[in-house]
Design a protein around this motif. Sequence first.
Motif, PDB file in Angstrom:
ATOM      1  N   GLY A   1      52.300  40.411  54.329  1.00 39.62           N
ATOM      2  CA  GLY A   1      51.581  39.447  53.512  1.00 39.62           C
ATOM      3  C   GLY A   1      50.649  38.642  54.385  1.00 39.62           C
ATOM      4  N   ALA A   2      49.606  38.083  53.777  1.00 40.12           N
ATOM      5  CA  ALA A   2      48.647  37.305  54.560  1.00 40.12           C
ATOM      6  C   ALA A   2      48.063  36.174  53.730  1.00 40.12           C
ATOM      7  N   ASN A   3      47.739  35.096  54.423  1.00 39.86           N
ATOM      8  CA  ASN A   3      46.980  34.014  53.821  1.00 39.86           C
ATOM      9  C   ASN A   3      45.546  34.101  54.310  1.00 39.86           C
ATOM     10  N   VAL A   4      44.649  33.485  53.570  1.00 41.59           N
ATOM     11  CA  VAL A   4      43.233  33.477  53.928  1.00 41.59           C
ATOM     12  C   VAL A   4      42.730  32.042  53.818  1.00 41.59           C
ATOM     13  N   THR A   5      42.115  31.556  54.875  1.00 39.65           N
ATOM     14  CA  THR A   5      41.551  30.215  54.831  1.00 39.65           C
ATOM     15  C   THR A   5      40.046  30.303  55.065  1.00 39.65           C
ATOM     16  N   VAL A   6      39.387  29.150  55.163  1.00 37.00           N
ATOM     17  CA  VAL A   6      37.931  29.128  55.317  1.00 37.00           C
ATOM     18  C   VAL A   6      37.528  29.886  56.577  1.00 37.00           C
TER      19      VAL A   6
ATOM     20  N   ALA B   1      43.398  33.618  40.437  1.00 37.44           N
ATOM     21  CA  ALA B   1      42.431  33.992  41.469  1.00 37.44           C
ATOM     22  C   ALA B   1      41.110  34.411  40.836  1.00 37.44           C
ATOM     23  N   ALA B   2      41.194  35.108  39.713  1.00 40.56           N
ATOM     24  CA  ALA B   2      39.994  35.535  39.005  1.00 40.56           C
ATOM     25  C   ALA B   2      39.195  34.322  38.523  1.00 40.56           C
ATOM     26  N   LYS B   3      39.893  33.303  38.036  1.00 39.46           N
ATOM     27  CA  LYS B   3      39.219  32.095  37.561  1.00 39.46           C
ATOM     28  C   LYS B   3      38.604  31.315  38.718  1.00 39.46           C
ATOM     29  N   ALA B   4      39.313  31.234  39.835  1.00 45.41           N
ATOM     30  CA  ALA B   4      38.825  30.492  41.001  1.00 45.41           C
ATOM     31  C   ALA B   4      37.732  31.242  41.749  1.00 45.41           C
ATOM     32  N   ARG B   5      37.684  32.570  41.551  1.00 47.01           N
ATOM     33  CA  ARG B   5      36.751  33.434  42.279  1.00 47.01           C
ATOM     34  C   ARG B   5      36.943  33.303  43.784  1.00 47.01           C
ATOM     35  N   ALA B   6      38.193  33.089  44.165  1.00 47.98           N
ATOM     36  CA  ALA B   6      38.544  32.970  45.578  1.00 47.98           C
ATOM     37  C   ALA B   6      39.999  33.367  45.744  1.00 47.98           C
ATOM     38  N   VAL B   7      40.324  33.941  46.890  1.00 46.27           N
ATOM     39  CA  VAL B   7      41.686  34.418  47.171  1.00 46.27           C
ATOM     40  C   VAL B   7      42.173  33.793  48.470  1.00 46.27           C
ATOM     41  N   ASN B   8      43.383  33.236  48.441  1.00 52.34           N
ATOM     42  CA  ASN B   8      43.967  32.697  49.672  1.00 52.34           C
ATOM     43  C   ASN B   8      45.304  33.346  50.024  1.00 52.34           C
ATOM     44  N   THR B   9      45.764  34.277  49.181  1.00 49.38           N
ATOM     45  CA  THR B   9      47.040  34.956  49.418  1.00 49.38           C
ATOM     46  C   THR B   9      46.893  36.441  49.115  1.00 49.38           C
ATOM     47  N   LEU B  10      47.309  37.266  50.062  1.00 46.98           N
ATOM     48  CA  LEU B  10      47.220  38.723  49.912  1.00 46.98           C
ATOM     49  C   LEU B  10      48.620  39.324  49.855  1.00 46.98           C
ATOM     50  N   ILE B  11      48.846  40.157  48.842  1.00 46.56           N
ATOM     51  CA  ILE B  11      50.143  40.805  48.641  1.00 46.56           C
ATOM     52  C   ILE B  11      49.939  42.316  48.630  1.00 46.56           C
ATOM     53  N   PRO B  12      50.532  43.051  49.579  1.00 48.27           N
ATOM     54  CA  PRO B  12      50.356  44.509  49.600  1.00 48.27           C
ATOM     55  C   PRO B  12      51.134  45.175  48.467  1.00 48.27           C
ATOM     56  N   LEU B  13      50.473  46.089  47.785  1.00 48.58           N
ATOM     57  CA  LEU B  13      51.094  46.813  46.673  1.00 48.58           C
ATOM     58  C   LEU B  13      51.407  48.260  47.033  1.00 48.58           C
TER      59      LEU B  13
ATOM     60  N   PHE C   1      49.916  52.016  49.106  1.00 46.18           N
ATOM     61  CA  PHE C   1      48.827  52.973  48.928  1.00 46.18           C
ATOM     62  C   PHE C   1      47.451  52.326  49.089  1.00 46.18           C
ATOM     63  N   GLY C   2      47.376  51.333  49.983  1.00 49.55           N
ATOM     64  CA  GLY C   2      46.107  50.688  50.256  1.00 49.55           C
ATOM     65  C   GLY C   2      45.672  49.659  49.228  1.00 49.55           C
ATOM     66  N   GLN C   3      46.522  49.378  48.261  1.00 50.77           N
ATOM     67  CA  GLN C   3      46.189  48.417  47.206  1.00 50.77           C
ATOM     68  C   GLN C   3      46.619  47.009  47.616  1.00 50.77           C
ATOM     69  N   LEU C   4      45.781  46.030  47.313  1.00 53.72           N
ATOM     70  CA  LEU C   4      46.087  44.637  47.627  1.00 53.72           C
ATOM     71  C   LEU C   4      45.918  43.763  46.387  1.00 53.72           C
ATOM     72  N   LEU C   5      46.899  42.910  46.145  1.00 51.91           N
ATOM     73  CA  LEU C   5      46.804  41.917  45.077  1.00 51.91           C
ATOM     74  C   LEU C   5      46.345  40.606  45.691  1.00 51.91           C
ATOM     75  N   GLY C   6      45.312  40.030  45.108  1.00 51.19           N
ATOM     76  CA  GLY C   6      44.807  38.747  45.575  1.00 51.19           C
ATOM     77  C   GLY C   6      45.227  37.627  44.649  1.00 51.19           C
ATOM     78  N   ASP C   7      45.770  36.562  45.225  1.00 49.24           N
ATOM     79  CA  ASP C   7      46.188  35.404  44.442  1.00 49.24           C
ATOM     80  C   ASP C   7      45.516  34.162  45.012  1.00 49.24           C
TER      81      ASP C   7
END
Length: 279
Positions: free
Chosen positions: A57-62, A79-91, A93-99
């Motif tokens: 898992g990973a966080n994303v900052t400025v 995340a879709a409403k904010a149009r920004a992601v600060n948390t990455l969750i691996p799903l 097969f190369g898929q990532l969920l952004g929160d």
Amino acid sequence: MAFFTVFGNPVAHSLSPQIHDAFAAQHGLGIRYLPSLTSAGQFRRAVSDFFYCGGAGANVTVPFKESAYELVTHLTTRAAKARAVNTLIPLGFGQLLGDNTDGIGLITDLRVNCHQQLNQRAVVLLGAGGAARGALHALLEQPVASITVVNRTIARAEELAQDSQDSRVTACAFDALAITSGALVINATSISLTDKSGTASLPIATAELAKATCAYDMMYGAEPTVFMQQARSAGVTNVFDGLGMLVEQAAVAFKIWHDVQQLNTPQVIASLREKLKCK
């Protein structure tokens, strides 16, 4: 041992490793959480390499939250409403969920740690950038009476207000701001980061700011931020920084990654506050 990181630039100052280590200690979990310095040109590759090597898992900052939004294959609603992601969750097969946990972190800090009532509250949101967007959509999920988005460039404030598609949201410039008595004023501008001298202030009339009963800065530091000082000088009685927001948003990410339900966030906030004072 599970590996986690936070991507940013700069990132050496990040408190995220300390926060997640503290949460892990509460549950007896063995994790390794380190900061990852990267650049705009290398961000996508850095994320790909981290998860290819087994990152959990990973966080994303400025300044990479918008880049992360473009990178992920799936998005949570917030995340879709904010149009920004600060948390990455691996799903897999190369898929990532952004929160985006910033908004819920803000609301939790305001309600639980700062003891602020949001029901039918007038809110003034200073700024119209990414931080303001994340805060706005989280606030709109609360029963607030109104939200006034204030920005130096009125067009950006108007764009954010229109994008919300909520009649409770209006926009105005700083020189036209009229604060409702008892309002909550939230600073989502970067003034507390960019003004190192501590002498700048936002162009809000002191008499207007004095009408607020709470001023909240999404930034934090060892000393009161520029906005906090301005609010106190105006006579605002309840003034807070964003350290609690930082811890509360991290708690949401930690719960997602580790499937835990309870975390003692006040304990972590108090510990970090003491460490900041000692610097």
